[in-house]
Design a protein around this motif. Sequence first.
Motif: not given
Ligand code: PMP
Length: 386
Positions: A98-100, A124, A173, A201, A203-204, A232, A235, A243
Amino acid sequence: MSNNISISSKLPAGSTNIFTIMSKLATEHKAINLGQGFPDFECDEKLKKLVSKYVTEGKNQYCPMAGLPKLNQTLSTKMERLYGMPINPDTQICITAGATQALYTAIMAFVHSGDEVIIFEPAYDCYTPQVQLAGGTVKPYQMTYPDYEIDWNRVKDMVNDKTRMIVINTPHNPSGTILTKTDMQSLENIVKDTNIIVLSDEVYEHLIYDGEEHQSVMRFPTLFNQSMAVFSFGKTLHATGWKMGYVVGPEYLINEFKTVHQWNVFCTNSFVQFAIADYLVEPKNYEYLPSFFEKKRDTMNSLLSETPLIPKVAKGTYFQAYSYEEVSSLPDLEFAKYLTSEIGVAVIPMSPFYTNPPGDKVIRLCFAKEEKTIEAAAERLMKLRG
Ligand code: PMP
Ligand code: GLN
């Protein structure tokens, strides 16, 4: 039983994240959940079939630490096609949980004790605790409703010898805004000839509307040479629960990232990587996303226009910020709880995304939902008309 041993929390502020709080409340009150960002529709059947196929075929053991070569190749081709930047699949990409985890690992790899990290707020929610865990200090830049704009001269004034990293997020976000080419050029001018790393970041990347183009750091070669971009699959594929994500950057940064990544997670699950590698080869499997989500945004806008909530029309992401100043003077967390328990629609307040909340009367609604879900929520929100 003996007394608990003494521990010293690395995150003394504690607190459960706002998504967990609001989703729990939504379940308790059987509210329609427009809070936590996740689609209430399924991912593509073709993708599910690919995942099943690879599990059945036995792609169930470890894969290479930085990702399955076939997936990294698919992503390299996709990124060059979209952003014009050649990315070496063997040395410039690392697949993450995941991005996290990508954000966490990047921050752990580069932020040392005493380093400063500039974060644009509302931000975020994971960035700040991750910087704190690394021993760094967050320098928040406050953006406010309705524009959420960045004055880059102010950012320049925040930079000093301790600044190690600047975290950006576009599409953004929770505000739904996007950074323009001019924003990115201003950022590039600030960081060039410094030792600052930009953690971007993105992800979108595909959730961008009204004909706008996503301004990835990959479009700016000088900037990219000191950046890491985070993505990510959750998304892009409507599969947040998998994840899965990835990070891209110049080789010298990715090398350092991988040094930490190998002790953090080593590699991520292999069968999903095989499936995504096949699926994202076809541009049509991501090119539909802007119009798909723009339609949902417009549906929410037109249905909620009958309510007293005032939208900040989202340019990107699957979130839209709404002002409720004509409805209530409650603080945003209280108002979000009231909407969930009394009106039956769960939303996210803006204040948890700030170090020092400015007190804006703003909430965030997620439109990654079936039309019937948005309709049902709009019907309940009509009660706000009084
Ligand atoms: N960055 C942003 C801006 C997000 O909105 C999110 C979660 N939606 C994430 C990172 C984390 O993404 P992931 O669920 O892939 O860890
Ligand atoms: N990214 C999602 C959001 O902004 C939630 C992720 C999470 O629940 N941690 O709503």
